[in-house]
Scaffold this active site. Sequence first.
Site, PDB file in Angstrom:
ATOM      1  N   CYS A 343     -17.033  -0.012 -13.047  1.00 31.96           N
ATOM      2  CA  CYS A 343     -16.193  -0.146 -11.863  1.00 31.96           C
ATOM      3  C   CYS A 343     -14.840   0.543 -12.074  1.00 31.96           C
ATOM      4  O   CYS A 343     -14.783   1.766 -12.167  1.00 31.96           O
ATOM      5  CB  CYS A 343     -16.044  -1.610 -11.476  1.00 31.96           C
ATOM      6  SG  CYS A 343     -15.515  -1.849  -9.754  1.00 31.96           S
ATOM      7  N   HIS A 444     -21.656  -3.896 -11.310  1.00 32.53           N
ATOM      8  CA  HIS A 444     -21.496  -5.112 -12.104  1.00 32.53           C
ATOM      9  C   HIS A 444     -22.877  -5.759 -12.279  1.00 32.53           C
ATOM     10  O   HIS A 444     -23.739  -5.643 -11.413  1.00 32.53           O
ATOM     11  CB  HIS A 444     -20.570  -6.108 -11.410  1.00 32.53           C
ATOM     12  CG  HIS A 444     -19.171  -5.620 -11.233  1.00 32.53           C
ATOM     13  ND1 HIS A 444     -18.279  -5.518 -12.270  1.00 32.53           N
ATOM     14  CD2 HIS A 444     -18.517  -5.174 -10.128  1.00 32.53           C
ATOM     15  CE1 HIS A 444     -17.128  -5.062 -11.811  1.00 32.53           C
ATOM     16  NE2 HIS A 444     -17.249  -4.844 -10.515  1.00 32.53           N
TER      17      HIS A 444
END
Length: 504
Positions: A343, A444
């Site tokens: 991310c 994630h």
Amino acid sequence: MKNKTNHSLIAPCIAVFGTGSDVGKSVIAAALCRIFADRGLNVAPYKAQNMSNNSGVTPEGLEMGRAQIVQAEAAGIPPHVDMNPILLKPTSDVGSQVVLLGEAIGNQSAMDYHQKKRRLVTEANGALDRLREKYDLVVMEGAGSCAEVNLMDHDIVNFPMAEYAEAPVILVGDIHRGGIFAQLVGTMECLPPAFRSRVAGFIINRFRGDLRLFEEGVRWIENRTGLPVFGVLPWYNHIRIDPEDSVVIERPCSVGPQTDGRPAVAVIRIPHISNFTDFDPLTAVSGLGVHFVKTPQDLSMFKAVILPGSKNTRFDLDWLKTSGWQSKLDAYQKAGGHITGICGGYQMMGLAVHDPGGLEGAPGTTDGLAFLPVETTLKAPKTTTLSRFDWDAIAGTGYEIHMGQTILKEGRPLLEVHERNSQPAHDADGCVAENGLAIGTYMHGLFDTPALIAHWLETVGISGVDVPDTGGLAAKMEQYALLAEHFCRYVDMERIARLIKVEG
């Protein structure tokens, strides 16, 4: 489980508050959710306002705090934003992104936020009302210390919410920190009489040693306060529950060249780290060391380095440069070391991060670390998805939470994305550097699937370790069962059950 069919009946609530942050409120609330669910009740967790950069995505594609997602999993129900209607994601020392009922509504300073409390209280109350209509029992969690006298007039998480719900309160203290008598008695003394009368008793968490040696302490607390100690929970090492706050990684230290002989992975502890629980599955790999490191150091003893998610990518990118980490990372990769970005860490590994609208501060561009041939532009709307993907034909599920888009200039994507929020997708995510020494992804939960852990370990050159056979929700459910067993062994659940009037 029972289904609540008569919506004119409103469910009772029970609240778990703490003498401070990281005393165990979230885990104890999760234990209660699991135990009452096991007794046949339809249980929901609730926290009016959560301040954390550790968040997740609901089946509807909305964002909420991971602690309540964990508690919902423990209760055996899907997470819903009513369980955490207000989420504050700190972006600086004085400001946060405000997520209301799962959607980001902008960044606000603490002062601006306090001025808008009336609307937020209405939203929080409405969310709790909806849960109480749908479920048999709501387990409420407080925030921080419930006795911050300077904040009580603005508090919408602790006793004002317990009063609204007419909920009995269990007060949790952490004996491992020391001063448990002062924690409990001091908290009670700081409370006004109306709040103090709502406390039904105490749970003492994280005890080490022979419990018989604390029996006199229990009697002293009960005699001094006139309230029962429902239980003393021993310290445990055999249960893994996702923690709520990054408090658990606040003291990362340097790792010397003489380790315990296991292959080791470093996670750089950036200032605005988010979703650090991404790496919990790696800590369950037998024979693998996982270290959070903050102070710049030589990285040659690590088989791989991970740059985690960030709630302020440009700030943390500048920090990597000014703190001395960039030169350490450069030297590590030149020597053949592997770097993985998740991310915000993925964004930092690119050529540049553009912020034309000033989403994270002053508008502008920050040069990246240049480990991956990608460029990122930060812009709304925020991406929040539950996603299904594969990496080199190995299937996995995860979630995406990020502002902005990243474009590949060269290289190739890391993942093929097949579904987002239950809708078919034909997309790609992430990047693999041409030299194979750097990969990045927005996904994630990359390590929630054992086969993907094994593939990543192979990619970074780690062998001789034992990856668990079970991962994802199935592995978590095993841990929730262990937690409930541990809790029931040391806590008087029958006495707690009498605090609420439910059938089960």
